[in-house]
Each structure stands twice: as structure tokens, then as C-alpha cells.
Design an enzyme around this catalytic site. Structure first.
Site, PDB file in Angstrom:
ATOM      1  N   ASP A   1       0.864  -1.164   0.000  1.00 15.48           N
ATOM      2  CA  ASP A   1       0.000   0.000   0.000  1.00 15.48           C
ATOM      3  C   ASP A   1       0.914   1.232   0.000  1.00 15.48           C
ATOM      4  O   ASP A   1       2.073   1.152   0.422  1.00 15.48           O
ATOM      5  CB  ASP A   1      -0.860  -0.057   1.276  1.00 15.48           C
ATOM      6  CG  ASP A   1      -1.721   1.168   1.458  1.00 15.48           C
ATOM      7  OD1 ASP A   1      -2.215   1.695   0.438  1.00 15.48           O
ATOM      8  OD2 ASP A   1      -1.900   1.591   2.609  1.00 15.48           O
TER       9      ASP A   1
ATOM     10  N   ASP B   1      -0.302   5.067   0.674  1.00 20.64           N
ATOM     11  CA  ASP B   1      -0.668   6.028   1.729  1.00 20.64           C
ATOM     12  C   ASP B   1      -0.617   5.356   3.093  1.00 20.64           C
ATOM     13  O   ASP B   1      -1.358   4.411   3.342  1.00 20.64           O
ATOM     14  CB  ASP B   1      -2.098   6.543   1.504  1.00 20.64           C
ATOM     15  CG  ASP B   1      -2.144   7.725   0.553  1.00 20.64           C
ATOM     16  OD1 ASP B   1      -1.398   8.692   0.797  1.00 20.64           O
ATOM     17  OD2 ASP B   1      -2.908   7.659  -0.421  1.00 20.64           O
TER      18      ASP B   1
HETATM   19 MG   LIG Z   1      -3.081   3.106   3.338  1.00 22.76          MG
END
Ligand SMILES: [Mg+2]
Length: 412
Positions: free
Chosen positions: A12, A14
Site C-alpha cells: 500500500d 498512503d
Molecule cells: Mg493506506
């Protein structure tokens, strides 16, 4: 160490690699070490605004090596998903980057004509008129596709409304449920896994249990959560429980850490739990009533949901009256069944619901058997020792439980 246990890392962005414009501590070093060790890397982000190329450039600007084809955004995944589904035109609620990904996949982004689908993403410039247009087109028959349903995303100093906030507005206005492509839905993970060579040991690393961990588990791969502390869900079998927890990506290289093995259950993760009823109805010859349902084409005991304000006895009587024209009286409770392996149902809309089903032994008090309800293909009485082969998996046991407690008074 965790890094040695896997060949490929789905990361991932962010909250794992960066927050806003700030790289997270240790991220660049950890990613460099994964590359040196020959690990495959894919960046999976639910940010629908940038294109893959823009994100690869952003990462490069932060000192993280990344090729555009290693970046899997929910926008690109949506474009790929729609292209494979044969969708040729869309109306977009979202950014220029999302439009660009759709156009690159050969899908026309239209504003005035009637599109085949409405794609809902998000950016900072959306307004009421975008939601109004999207809602009208969906009412007129366009498919409703959401790039993801994330409620919020991290920004320096707190959280900002994400795509899910916009999707909820369209959902509230239309009463429709979207097809979701991004994490935690399967399409995004399937595209990521398809981009890797086969037989690799793959792990997802993310900071959101509801999106990264749940999505990985639904796709059958383990998940590492980046968090100060592991989340606490009420049950050990919760798909949102991570298999390991780290504070920064550098912890992947900490000696002695290992990961719990994730075994993919046979059932999908339910969005809600609902009360249900099932009926064992015997005729005068001791034969059991079965119905063939239109939604799955299989024989089973008559079943239904308990509606608001209704008792289970009222629910079972109503279901039998509506579906097969019989009036019944409840004699006794057979059992309450909730095992997810057989009690999680996926509706055509995609919603997965776990039923807690009260199975009731009933006797016929009136009416005549018919099978003209839209949900029922057929209805008939079968001897308990000659049931159809394609009976729903849990029903032989429910029937056995009913007959085990049977007394002659109930078989008339
Ligand atoms: Mg995230």
C-alpha cells in the site's frame, strides 16, 4: 525475518510508503533492500486521482525506485476491469488521471451521451452536479462502478474524506449498490497477482485492516499491518486480523519476526449478520417439503429472512404462504445454525450476508402446494431416504436433527 519469507510484496502507499508529500521513516531504505534481495514489488493504492505513471514519478521524486507497471492504482484497475467486461463508454465522477486511465484502456469517457457505466472516484473539485448527473444516469440504467469505498485517507494532520464519501452520496441518491474494484475487492488483487510470475510467495503490506488486510485475505494471501498496535476485532476468525504487525517497513528485516499462516476459508467475509428461518414440513406420509430456488437452482428446505417487527414463527409461516401456498403451524425448534461455511450467502448484488438460521419443525394447517412464486422453480415432498442429489449442503444435517427429535405425534 519477514522479508525472507516472501518473493513478492504488494505494498500500500498512503500510510505505508508516504503520507501526503512526506516519505515515511525507513520506507526508502526498506524498499531498496527488498529490491537488492531480488523481491518483486507492486504498489497497490486506492488513490483514484493520479495515473500509474504520475505515481511512479512521484515515488521517484521521493527517492523510491518504481516503474509505472509496478503501480496498481484503483483507477487503472477499474479501467482494466471494465475493458475486460466489454464496457465501452463511461461517465466519470473523478479526476483527470482517472479519465486518462479509462481512455488509455480504450473506453470512451462521455459527458453528454448515455454511457454504459458510471465510474465514481474522487478528487478535490467534485460538486453536487456531478452526483446529480451520476445518479440520473444510474437511474436510467447505467452500471454503477466505484473505484473503491474507502471512507477517509491520511493527510498530514489528520484524515480527509475519500472516494467512499462520494460513492455513499450516489448510493444514497439511487438506492443502488456499486460494483467495487479497488481494495478490499478482488479485482484489484487479481490484477496484481496476475502481474507476478506463478508460484511466488506473496504478501500484502498495508495500514488499513478494512482495506489492505481484508482484501489480501479475501484474495487468499497473508497480510502484514503497518500500525503501532494490532487492531482488536471480536473474533479470531475475523478476516481483518493481520498475520503480523510492524511499525515501519524496516521491521520487515528485523531478525526473529515471523508471520502467522493464513488459510483461506471456504466462505467470503460477510458484510452483516442477519436472522433467518428454515422449515422442516412433513406431509402425512412423513415426506419432507423441499423447494428448488431460482437464485441457485438447487433443492433445499424452505428458507427466508426474518423481517423487521416479525417473530421467527411469523416469518416461517409467511415464507411458506408466499412461496408455496401452504399454511403452517410451528411445532418446535429443530436448531439454530450459524456456521459461516454454509450460512454466508452472496446475493446477485455482491452483498455477502451471514445468516443465523432458526430451523423450525412445522405442520401443515391449510392451503395447497403450488410453485408459481418467482423465486421458486419447483416444490415437492421427498421421502427422507430419497432426497435429491443437489440438496444445499447443510440441509441433510438440519433434516437429520429434525427427524432425530421426531415423535410419532408429529408424523401424521
Ligand atoms: Mg493506506
Amino acid at each position: 525475518m519477514l522479508a525472507e519469507q516472501f518473493d513478492a510484496f504488494l505494498l500500500d502507499l498512503d500510510g505505508v510508503v508516504y503520507i501526503g508529500a512526506e516519505l515515511l521513516p525507513g520506507a526508502a531504505e526498506a524498499l531498496g533492500r527488498l529490491r537488492e534481495a531480488g523481491k518483486a514489488i507492486r504498489f497497490l493504492t486506492n488513490d483514484p486521482r493520479p495515473t500509474r505513471s504520475e505515481l511512479a514519478e512521484r515515488l521517484a521524486g521521493l527517492g523510491v525506485e518504481a516503474r509505472a507497471d509496478e503501480v496498481i492504482t484503483c483507477g487503472w484497475a477499474t479501467a482494466e476491469f471494465l475493458r475486460r467486461e466489454g464496457v465501452r463508454s463511461v461517465f466519470v465522477v473523478g479526476s483527470a488521471g482517472l479519465r486518462a486511465e479509462l481512455e488509455q484502456a480504450g473506453i470512451a469517457v462521455v459527458d453528454r451521451e448515455r454511457p454504459e457505466a458510471v465510474v465514481v472516484g474522487a478528487d478535490e473539485h467534485l460538486g453536487y452536479l456531478d452526483i446529480l448527473r451520476a445518479s440520473r444516469l444510474i437511474h436510467q440504467g447505467a452500471r454503477f462502478v466505484a473505484v473503491n469505498v474507502d471512507g477517509a485517507f491520511p493527510v498530514p494532520g489528520g484524515l480527509a474524506p475519500a472516494t467512499g464519501a462520494v460513492v455513499s452520496a450516489v448510493q444514497a441518491a439511487t438506492g443502488r449498490r456499486p460494483i467495487v474494484v479497488g481494495k478490499p475487492s478482488l479485482p484489484m488483487f487479481e490484477l496484481a497477482l496476475a502481474s507476478l510470475p506463478g508460484r511466488q510467495r506473496v504478501v500484502m503490506v498495508g495500514d488499513t485492516p478494512e482495506s489492505d488486510v481484508l482484501g489480501a485475505h479475501q484474495a487468499g494471501i497473508p497480510a502484514i499491518l503497518v500500525a503501532e498496535e494490532p487492531p482488536r476485532y471480536p473474533t479470531a476468525g475475523d478476516f481483518r486480523n493481520p498475520d503480523a504487525c510492524i511499525r515501519t517497513l524496516l521491521d520487515l528485516f528485523e531478525p526473529g519476526r515471523s508471520i502467522r499462516q493464513w488459510t483461506r476459508p471456504s466462505h467470503p467475509w460477510p458484510e452483516r449478520v442477519a436472522p433467518g428461518v428454515a422449515a422442516v414440513v412433513l406431509d402425512g406420509d412423513g415426506r419432507v417439503l423441499l423447494v428448488k430456488r431460482a437464485d441457485n437452482g438447487r433443492w433445499g428446505l424452505p428458507m427466508g429472512q426474518v423481517e423487521r417487527g416479525e417473530t421467527v414463527a411469523e416469518a416461517v409461516a409467511r415464507e411458506l404462504r408466499e412461496e408455496v401456498g401452504l399454511e403452517v403451524r410451528v411445532l418446535r425448534l429443530v436448531g439454530v445454525y450459524s456456521e459461516p461455511a454454509s450460512q454466508v450467502f452472496v446475493y446477485p448484488s455482491g452483498e455477502a450476508v451471514q445468516f443465523v438460521t432458526c430451523c423450525l419443525l412445522c405442520e401443515i394447517s391449510g392451503g395447497a402446494l403450488r410453485a408459481d412464486d418467482a423465486e421458486i422453480l419447483d416444490a415437492a415432498f421427498f421421502p427422507p431416504d430419497a432426497l435429491p442429489d443437489d440438496l444445499l449442503s447443510m440441509h441433510p444435517r438440519w433434516l437429520a436433527d429434525a427427524l432425530a427429535g421426531q415423535t410419532a405425534a408429529f408424523v401424521r
